[in-house]
Scaffold this motif. Structure first.
Motif, PDB file in Angstrom:
ATOM      1  N   UNK A 234       0.834  -1.196   0.000  1.00  0.00           N
ATOM      2  CA  UNK A 234       0.000   0.000   0.000  1.00  0.00           C
ATOM      3  C   UNK A 234       0.868   1.244   0.000  1.00  0.00           C
ATOM      4  N   UNK A 235       0.237   2.406  -0.244  1.00  0.00           N
ATOM      5  CA  UNK A 235       0.880   3.718  -0.186  1.00  0.00           C
ATOM      6  C   UNK A 235       0.262   4.517   0.954  1.00  0.00           C
ATOM      7  N   UNK A 236       1.111   5.284   1.655  1.00  0.00           N
ATOM      8  CA  UNK A 236       0.618   6.128   2.747  1.00  0.00           C
ATOM      9  C   UNK A 236       1.289   7.490   2.660  1.00  0.00           C
ATOM     10  N   UNK A 237       0.657   8.471   3.291  1.00  0.00           N
ATOM     11  CA  UNK A 237       1.227   9.814   3.413  1.00  0.00           C
ATOM     12  C   UNK A 237       1.463  10.090   4.887  1.00  0.00           C
ATOM     13  N   UNK A 238       2.707  10.412   5.233  1.00  0.00           N
ATOM     14  CA  UNK A 238       3.021  10.703   6.638  1.00  0.00           C
ATOM     15  C   UNK A 238       4.263  11.580   6.694  1.00  0.00           C
ATOM     16  N   UNK A 239       4.578  12.068   7.887  1.00  0.00           N
ATOM     17  CA  UNK A 239       5.730  12.952   8.058  1.00  0.00           C
ATOM     18  C   UNK A 239       7.029  12.165   7.920  1.00  0.00           C
ATOM     19  N   UNK A 240       8.019  12.831   7.382  1.00  0.00           N
ATOM     20  CA  UNK A 240       9.311  12.196   7.169  1.00  0.00           C
ATOM     21  C   UNK A 240      10.070  12.112   8.498  1.00  0.00           C
TER      22      UNK A 240
END
Length: 339
Positions: A22-28
């Protein structure tokens, strides 16, 4: 998103790895003030990637300065000069390889090691060896370990470029690259010419062009790098000796080309071809009295400079003629005549 990553990212194979769940968006983790895309693999490992780099593959940024982007200019001033100026470049990221086939092209090197799933930043093919540059020292070390353990690459000899050899490589190729004159390029070209890659063909139909020649041998499934058609014979240039030998065997044993003769150029005949068709075109010519930029390129046309030919003499412009053959060089168009 997966298709964009596969087709647009330069390190798609390394990024995908064992497979993406899957793909996710989160802070680096390193840059906590920013958020970015992360891919989660099937083995529960994760890695960030830039979708902008994928898009730039299909829609590259225009070259040169752009209006309204002074913010980038300010950042460049803060960063200062490039990292390699006056500083030591990253150590232990260069690997030298010997044992690859003679005359291999840099584009053919990376596919040999695709199964390793280790990114290769740059390939530098030399006559005696090939230098691979990796993003990090860890990637270089992992590459060496996989080559040693691979049975498919048992004939290769690999090692890190270290010490004085590494310093000389960076200095010669990155820090202080020397610009070669045209004479020096000709000298290097003689060294790098691969022998045994030319085949001379006689007996083809008169007036055949290079496109038709390539079409004749499509069934051979061998890449013809260049076709040079002459009135009495045709020269075919191949990528390496292996392709040349395969083509020669197929052509000689083919019942379709019984009336044609095929011979591999060698010795004085081969040297004469390279000298007359390749090397002489790279030599420095003595300057002549030619006009501006156009004298050298335009011949009788003159271009931007004077209307001079190759001899330097001023030549009269060609007269303009209409369909009936009348000279209309001095006539003005009808729309410029007010009466």
């Amino acid at each position: 998103m997966l298709e964009l990553l596969k087709q647009g990212h330069q390190r798609a194979v390394a990024k995908i790895g064992s497979g993406i769940e899957k793909f996710v968006i989160k802070s680096h983790p390193k840059h906590t003030a920013t958020t970015c895309f992360f891919l989660i693999r099937e083995n529960e490992t994760e890695e960030d990637f830039s979708y902008l780099k994928c898009i730039e593959t299909f829609y590259p940024k225009p070259d040169g300065p752009q209006k309204g982007k002074r913010g980038n200019d300010r950042r460049d001033k803060k960063r200062g000069p490039p990292q390699h100026e006056g500083q030591t470049l990253r150590p232990n990221i260069l690997v030298k390889i010997t044992g690859l086939k003679e005359g291999i092209h840099h584009k053919d090197v990376k596919p040999l090691f695709d199964s390793f799933q280790i990114p290769i930043a740059f390939v530098d093919c030399k006559p005696s060896q090939t230098i691979l540059r990796f993003p990090t020292a860890e990637d270089a070390q992992q590459f060496l370990e996989k080559v040693k353990a691979s049975e498919d690459h048992a004939n290769l000899t690999c090692g890190l470029v270290e010490g004085q050899e590494e310093a000389e490589y960076w200095d010669k190729n990155i820090i202080n690259p020397t610009k070669k004159s045209k004479d020096e390029k000709v000298f290097d070209l003689k060294k790098e010419i691969t022998p045994g890659i030319l085949i001379k063909v006689t007996g083809l139909k008169e007036g055949i062009n290079r496109t038709e020649v390539k079409a004749l041998f499509t069934d051979f499934l061998i890449d013809l790098r260049f076709v040079d058609v002459h009135p009495e014979y045709t020269i075919i240039r191949f990528r390496d000796k292996e392709d040349t030998e395969k083509f020669h065997k197929k052509a000689v044993w083919s019942s379709t080309f019984k009336n044609q003769k095929f011979s591999v150029l060698s010795g004085e005949e081969e040297e004469k071809y390279w000298e007359e068709n390749i090397l002489k075109n790279r030599r420095v010519e003595a300057p002549s009295a030619r006009g501006g930029r156009g004298g050298a390129r335009g011949g009788a046309r003159g271009g931007r400079g004077a209307a001079r030919g190759r001899s330097g003499k001023i030549m009269a412009p060609r007269p303009k003629k209409n369909k009936e053959g009348a000279d209309v060089s001095t006539e003005k168009p009808d729309f410029l005549n007010p009466y």
